[in-house]
Write a protein that holds these residues in place. Structure first.
Motif, PDB file in Angstrom:
ATOM      1  N   LYS A 195       0.832  -1.205   0.000  1.00 12.77           N
ATOM      2  CA  LYS A 195       0.000   0.000   0.000  1.00 12.77           C
ATOM      3  C   LYS A 195       0.868   1.258   0.000  1.00 12.77           C
ATOM      4  O   LYS A 195       1.968   1.245   0.531  1.00 12.77           O
ATOM      5  CB  LYS A 195      -0.857   0.017   1.261  1.00 12.77           C
ATOM      6  N   ILE A 196       0.318   2.301  -0.587  1.00 14.42           N
ATOM      7  CA  ILE A 196       1.064   3.558  -0.521  1.00 14.42           C
ATOM      8  C   ILE A 196       0.450   4.438   0.556  1.00 14.42           C
ATOM      9  O   ILE A 196      -0.722   4.312   0.895  1.00 14.42           O
ATOM     10  CB  ILE A 196       1.101   4.299  -1.881  1.00 14.42           C
ATOM     11  N   ARG A 197       1.284   5.312   1.099  1.00 14.52           N
ATOM     12  CA  ARG A 197       0.818   6.166   2.188  1.00 14.52           C
ATOM     13  C   ARG A 197       0.080   7.390   1.623  1.00 14.52           C
ATOM     14  O   ARG A 197      -0.974   7.785   2.104  1.00 14.52           O
ATOM     15  CB  ARG A 197       2.015   6.647   3.021  1.00 14.52           C
ATOM     16  N   GLU A 198       0.659   7.941   0.573  1.00 14.40           N
ATOM     17  CA  GLU A 198       0.133   9.179   0.015  1.00 14.40           C
ATOM     18  C   GLU A 198       0.399   9.161  -1.485  1.00 14.40           C
ATOM     19  O   GLU A 198       1.531   8.924  -1.894  1.00 14.40           O
ATOM     20  CB  GLU A 198       0.909  10.340   0.658  1.00 14.40           C
ATOM     21  N   GLY A 199      -0.623   9.377  -2.273  1.00 13.65           N
ATOM     22  CA  GLY A 199      -0.378   9.397  -3.708  1.00 13.65           C
ATOM     23  C   GLY A 199      -1.578   8.955  -4.520  1.00 13.65           C
ATOM     24  O   GLY A 199      -2.720   9.143  -4.105  1.00 13.65           O
ATOM     25  N   THR A 200      -1.298   8.387  -5.685  1.00 16.78           N
ATOM     26  CA  THR A 200      -2.345   8.070  -6.651  1.00 16.78           C
ATOM     27  C   THR A 200      -2.225   6.616  -7.108  1.00 16.78           C
ATOM     28  O   THR A 200      -1.124   6.152  -7.371  1.00 16.78           O
ATOM     29  CB  THR A 200      -2.217   8.995  -7.885  1.00 16.78           C
ATOM     30  N   LYS A 203      -4.967  -6.657 -16.688  1.00 10.11           N
ATOM     31  CA  LYS A 203      -4.933  -5.192 -16.567  1.00 10.11           C
ATOM     32  C   LYS A 203      -3.570  -4.778 -16.054  1.00 10.11           C
ATOM     33  O   LYS A 203      -2.796  -5.599 -15.562  1.00 10.11           O
ATOM     34  CB  LYS A 203      -6.012  -4.717 -15.594  1.00 10.11           C
ATOM     35  N   ASP A 204      -3.300  -3.496 -16.171  1.00  6.66           N
ATOM     36  CA  ASP A 204      -2.112  -2.914 -15.555  1.00  6.66           C
ATOM     37  C   ASP A 204      -2.566  -2.049 -14.377  1.00  6.66           C
ATOM     38  O   ASP A 204      -3.676  -1.499 -14.393  1.00  6.66           O
ATOM     39  CB  ASP A 204      -1.342  -2.041 -16.555  1.00  6.66           C
ATOM     40  N   VAL A 205      -1.722  -1.974 -13.363  1.00  2.99           N
ATOM     41  CA  VAL A 205      -1.994  -1.148 -12.182  1.00  2.99           C
ATOM     42  C   VAL A 205      -0.757  -0.302 -11.910  1.00  2.99           C
ATOM     43  O   VAL A 205       0.367  -0.799 -12.002  1.00  2.99           O
ATOM     44  CB  VAL A 205      -2.298  -2.030 -10.947  1.00  2.99           C
ATOM     45  N   ILE A 206      -0.966   0.957 -11.605  1.00  2.64           N
ATOM     46  CA  ILE A 206       0.164   1.854 -11.328  1.00  2.64           C
ATOM     47  C   ILE A 206      -0.083   2.550  -9.998  1.00  2.64           C
ATOM     48  O   ILE A 206      -1.175   3.074  -9.765  1.00  2.64           O
ATOM     49  CB  ILE A 206       0.296   2.936 -12.434  1.00  2.64           C
ATOM     50  N   LYS A 207       0.927   2.539  -9.134  1.00  4.36           N
ATOM     51  CA  LYS A 207       0.824   3.268  -7.870  1.00  4.36           C
ATOM     52  C   LYS A 207       1.975   4.267  -7.805  1.00  4.36           C
ATOM     53  O   LYS A 207       3.135   3.905  -7.983  1.00  4.36           O
ATOM     54  CB  LYS A 207       0.921   2.307  -6.684  1.00  4.36           C
ATOM     55  N   ILE A 208       1.625   5.502  -7.572  1.00  9.26           N
ATOM     56  CA  ILE A 208       2.631   6.559  -7.560  1.00  9.26           C
ATOM     57  C   ILE A 208       2.595   7.263  -6.209  1.00  9.26           C
ATOM     58  O   ILE A 208       1.557   7.814  -5.823  1.00  9.26           O
ATOM     59  CB  ILE A 208       2.375   7.599  -8.672  1.00  9.26           C
ATOM     60  N   GLU A 209       3.705   7.211  -5.538  1.00 11.33           N
ATOM     61  CA  GLU A 209       3.777   7.811  -4.207  1.00 11.33           C
ATOM     62  C   GLU A 209       4.013   9.323  -4.322  1.00 11.33           C
ATOM     63  O   GLU A 209       4.816   9.767  -5.152  1.00 11.33           O
ATOM     64  CB  GLU A 209       4.918   7.164  -3.426  1.00 11.33           C
ATOM     65  N   ASN A 210       3.304  10.090  -3.510  1.00 12.39           N
ATOM     66  CA  ASN A 210       3.504  11.551  -3.428  1.00 12.39           C
ATOM     67  C   ASN A 210       3.295  12.276  -4.749  1.00 12.39           C
ATOM     68  O   ASN A 210       3.987  13.238  -5.065  1.00 12.39           O
ATOM     69  CB  ASN A 210       4.903  11.878  -2.894  1.00 12.39           C
ATOM     70  N   ARG A 211       2.352  11.773  -5.541  1.00 15.49           N
ATOM     71  CA  ARG A 211       2.094  12.441  -6.819  1.00 15.49           C
ATOM     72  C   ARG A 211       0.587  12.424  -7.041  1.00 15.49           C
ATOM     73  O   ARG A 211      -0.047  11.385  -6.905  1.00 15.49           O
ATOM     74  CB  ARG A 211       2.824  11.682  -7.932  1.00 15.49           C
ATOM     75  N   PHE A 212       0.038  13.599  -7.354  1.00 18.88           N
ATOM     76  CA  PHE A 212      -1.384  13.708  -7.662  1.00 18.88           C
ATOM     77  C   PHE A 212      -1.509  14.220  -9.086  1.00 18.88           C
ATOM     78  O   PHE A 212      -0.596  14.851  -9.608  1.00 18.88           O
ATOM     79  CB  PHE A 212      -2.074  14.609  -6.628  1.00 18.88           C
ATOM     80  N   LEU A 213      -2.644  13.941  -9.730  1.00 30.40           N
ATOM     81  CA  LEU A 213      -2.754  14.227 -11.158  1.00 30.40           C
ATOM     82  C   LEU A 213      -3.490  15.530 -11.415  1.00 30.40           C
ATOM     83  O   LEU A 213      -4.423  15.877 -10.707  1.00 30.40           O
ATOM     84  CB  LEU A 213      -3.480  13.077 -11.873  1.00 30.40           C
ATOM     85  N   GLU A 214      -3.056  16.201 -12.477  1.00 32.10           N
ATOM     86  CA  GLU A 214      -3.744  17.400 -12.940  1.00 32.10           C
ATOM     87  C   GLU A 214      -4.869  16.964 -13.887  1.00 32.10           C
ATOM     88  O   GLU A 214      -4.794  15.899 -14.493  1.00 32.10           O
ATOM     89  CB  GLU A 214      -2.776  18.288 -13.732  1.00 32.10           C
TER      90      GLU A 214
END
Ligand SMILES: [Zn+2]
Length: 157
Positions: free
Chosen positions: A13-18, A59-70
């Motif tokens: 799990k990520i703490r903060e992100g998308t 499917k593909d899954v992507i987890k990005i820490e400390n990044r939010f999307l515009e």
């Protein structure tokens, strides 16, 4: 930490992100390129490619820490992954979850493949396409009426 369980790749799990889920199998790298994420990204990125999915088969899954999307990034992702869901994670909790939405018109994102189209001249004209079909993806230029298929559209993103 990566744990294999029931042939499903589970990413910690990520703490903060998308988290981007339900990305079509094989499209994760295209999504990362839309987000301009490469090996120099200053945050951690976890990618699950061709993960078994009840809904999509794979499917593909992507987890990005400390990044939010515009919003403009989400609009581009909708052209590549029209069924993707995006979850915003804060303090390990999903605080917001939504499905990307391909609008009926795509404005200012895709470049027309017709070189003599007015939207490719140095006129103050913003590119604009009508979404003729979502599956398979077909966009029609409102200026020159050229149709663009998925491969052409993806190559301009
Ligand atoms: Zn055009």
């Amino acid at each position: 930490m990566i744990v294999m369980e029931d042939r499903t790749l589970k990413i910690s799990k990520i703490r903060e992100g998308t988290v981007l889920d339900h990305v079509p199998a094989g499209k994760a790298l295209k999504v990362l390129s839309i987000l301009k994420i490469d090996e120099n990204a200053p945050y951690s990125v976890s990618i699950g490619m061709r993960v078994p999915s009840k809904k999509l088969g794979q499917k593909d899954v992507i987890k990005i820490e400390n990044r939010f999307l515009e919003k403009h990034e989400v609009d581009r992702i909708a052209l590549v992954a029209p069924e993707a869901t995006i979850s915003i994670v804060k303090n390990y909790e999903i605080t917001e979850k939504f499905q990307v939405d391909l609008p009926e018109r795509v404005v200012g994102i895709v470049q027309c493949s017709n070189r003599s189209c007015i939207s490719n001249k140095k006129e103050p004209v913003t590119s604009e396409f009508i979404v003729v079909s979502k599956k398979p993806l077909v966009l029609r230029c409102v200026y020159c009426e050229r149709n663009m298929g998925e491969r052409e559209v993806h190559s301009t993103l």
